[in-house]
Design a protein around this motif. Structure first.
Motif, PDB file in Angstrom:
ATOM      1  N   UNK A  50       0.802  -1.213   0.000  1.00 41.01           N
ATOM      2  CA  UNK A  50       0.000   0.000   0.000  1.00 41.01           C
ATOM      3  C   UNK A  50       0.838   1.268   0.000  1.00 41.01           C
ATOM      4  N   UNK A  51       2.115   1.172   0.391  1.00 36.64           N
ATOM      5  CA  UNK A  51       2.981   2.359   0.385  1.00 36.64           C
ATOM      6  C   UNK A  51       3.303   2.805  -1.038  1.00 36.64           C
ATOM      7  N   UNK A  52       3.068   1.938  -2.024  1.00 43.94           N
ATOM      8  CA  UNK A  52       3.274   2.309  -3.424  1.00 43.94           C
ATOM      9  C   UNK A  52       1.962   2.900  -3.921  1.00 43.94           C
ATOM     10  N   UNK A  53       1.926   4.208  -4.073  1.00 45.41           N
ATOM     11  CA  UNK A  53       0.658   4.896  -4.336  1.00 45.41           C
ATOM     12  C   UNK A  53       0.134   4.685  -5.752  1.00 45.41           C
ATOM     13  N   UNK A  54       1.025   4.549  -6.723  1.00 43.72           N
ATOM     14  CA  UNK A  54       0.574   4.337  -8.100  1.00 43.72           C
ATOM     15  C   UNK A  54       0.075   2.899  -8.263  1.00 43.72           C
ATOM     16  N   UNK A  55      -1.150   2.761  -8.733  1.00 46.29           N
ATOM     17  CA  UNK A  55      -1.783   1.436  -8.813  1.00 46.29           C
ATOM     18  C   UNK A  55      -1.014   0.486  -9.729  1.00 46.29           C
ATOM     19  N   UNK A  56      -0.580   0.963 -10.892  1.00 50.68           N
ATOM     20  CA  UNK A  56       0.145   0.101 -11.823  1.00 50.68           C
ATOM     21  C   UNK A  56       1.498  -0.307 -11.255  1.00 50.68           C
ATOM     22  N   UNK A  57       2.193   0.624 -10.621  1.00 52.26           N
ATOM     23  CA  UNK A  57       3.482   0.287 -10.001  1.00 52.26           C
ATOM     24  C   UNK A  57       3.290  -0.720  -8.884  1.00 52.26           C
ATOM     25  N   UNK A  58       2.192  -0.553  -8.119  1.00 54.15           N
ATOM     26  CA  UNK A  58       1.916  -1.499  -7.032  1.00 54.15           C
ATOM     27  C   UNK A  58       1.658  -2.893  -7.587  1.00 54.15           C
ATOM     28  N   UNK A  59       0.934  -2.968  -8.699  1.00 55.28           N
ATOM     29  CA  UNK A  59       0.656  -4.261  -9.332  1.00 55.28           C
ATOM     30  C   UNK A  59       1.948  -4.929  -9.794  1.00 55.28           C
ATOM     31  N   UNK A  60       2.840  -4.153 -10.400  1.00 58.78           N
ATOM     32  CA  UNK A  60       4.116  -4.712 -10.860  1.00 58.78           C
ATOM     33  C   UNK A  60       4.952  -5.224  -9.688  1.00 58.78           C
ATOM     34  N   UNK A  61       4.960  -4.467  -8.602  1.00 61.16           N
ATOM     35  CA  UNK A  61       5.716  -4.887  -7.422  1.00 61.16           C
ATOM     36  C   UNK A  61       5.126  -6.157  -6.814  1.00 61.16           C
ATOM     37  N   UNK A  62       3.810  -6.271  -6.817  1.00 59.32           N
ATOM     38  CA  UNK A  62       3.161  -7.481  -6.307  1.00 59.32           C
ATOM     39  C   UNK A  62       3.559  -8.691  -7.133  1.00 59.32           C
ATOM     40  N   UNK A  63       3.637  -8.532  -8.457  1.00 55.26           N
ATOM     41  CA  UNK A  63       4.022  -9.693  -9.267  1.00 55.26           C
ATOM     42  C   UNK A  63       5.476 -10.074  -9.010  1.00 55.26           C
ATOM     43  N   UNK A  64       6.351  -9.101  -8.820  1.00 56.44           N
ATOM     44  CA  UNK A  64       7.742  -9.432  -8.497  1.00 56.44           C
ATOM     45  C   UNK A  64       7.815 -10.239  -7.203  1.00 56.44           C
ATOM     46  N   UNK A  65       6.961  -9.879  -6.245  1.00 58.51           N
ATOM     47  CA  UNK A  65       6.927 -10.659  -4.999  1.00 58.51           C
ATOM     48  C   UNK A  65       6.435 -12.074  -5.275  1.00 58.51           C
ATOM     49  N   UNK A  66       5.392 -12.213  -6.085  1.00 55.77           N
ATOM     50  CA  UNK A  66       4.891 -13.543  -6.439  1.00 55.77           C
ATOM     51  C   UNK A  66       5.935 -14.356  -7.187  1.00 55.77           C
TER      52      UNK A  66
END
Length: 218
Positions: A50-66
């Motif tokens: 949630x600290x990543x405010x941009x929705x698309x950037x947050x989605x990309x970061x989530x996939x890197x975690x996955x």
């Protein structure tokens, strides 16, 4: 005629002004740099992103975690780019030698389930889980980048015809996927838990299922 002291003062003022007007270098920080640190055997909670405010950037970061799970040997060993499954954490060819066969379940007379049962056989050190088999060739992950795996998962021609909702369900509850966290016989499990992994994949889909850039690493 101005004094030398006044002349030097004027020069210093001009230099200071030039320095202030010079364009500052742009930050090279990545959105993922703001995430809390995590150990190699753990996964961040979806809420941490949630600290990543941009929705698309947050989605990309989530996939890197996955992708820390998807590209871990416990998962990727069954997603080889050839006809031989891999084993261990060093991408070793399966021993004894076996082949994927026409339906990704071994060849006639030496199917995967000839040795791999629906549970781990601890005394024999043979891993097992329900529906043990290789992923199809079009779902090969070994040697791929997170972006390439992301694009595969979103492509129904290369993901077994699954919708994004079905991908979330598969990763969160499939028993063969779950084996990655209970591999038995001292094998290194995938990071985190299946429950958290499923939640991360769900959050990735909810934020637009964006793929990270090609150069991004988990």
């Amino acid at each position: 005629m101005p004094s030398p002291l006044r002349t030097w003062a004027s020069v210093l003022v001009l230099l200071a002004a030039a320095g202030c007007s010079r364009r500052q270098p742009e930050s090279t920080a990545r959105p993922s740099d703001v995430l809390p640190p995590v150990g190699p055997s753990e996964l961040r909670a979806p809420e941490a992103f949630g600290v990543i405010t941009d929705r698309a950037d947050r989605s990309r970061a989530l996939f890197l975690e996955a992708s820390r799970v998807l590209l871990h040997p416990r998962c990727a060993n069954c997603h080889p780019s050839g006809d031989t499954p891999l084993q261990g954490t060093e991408w070793q060819a399966h021993y004894p030698p076996v082949l994927r066969g026409p339906e990704d379940r071994g060849v006639v007379g030496l199917e995967c389930t000839s040795c791999h049962q629906d549970r781990n056989l601890e005394l024999a050190r043979v891993p097992g889980a329900p529906n043990w088999h290789l992923a199809p060739l079009e779902m090969a992950w070994v040697g791929r980048t997170p972006r390439q795996v992301c694009e595969q998962l979103k492509d129904r021609k290369r993901n077994g015809g699954k919708t994004l909702a079905q991908i979330v369900e598969h990763n969160a509850h499939d028993e063969l996927v779950g084996w990655g966290w209970a591999p038995g016989s001292g094998r290194e499990p995938a990071p985190g838990t299946q429950e958290r992994f499923g939640a991360i994949v769900a959050a990735w889909v909810e934020t637009g299922a964006e793929c990270p850039p090609e150069e991004a690493k988990p």
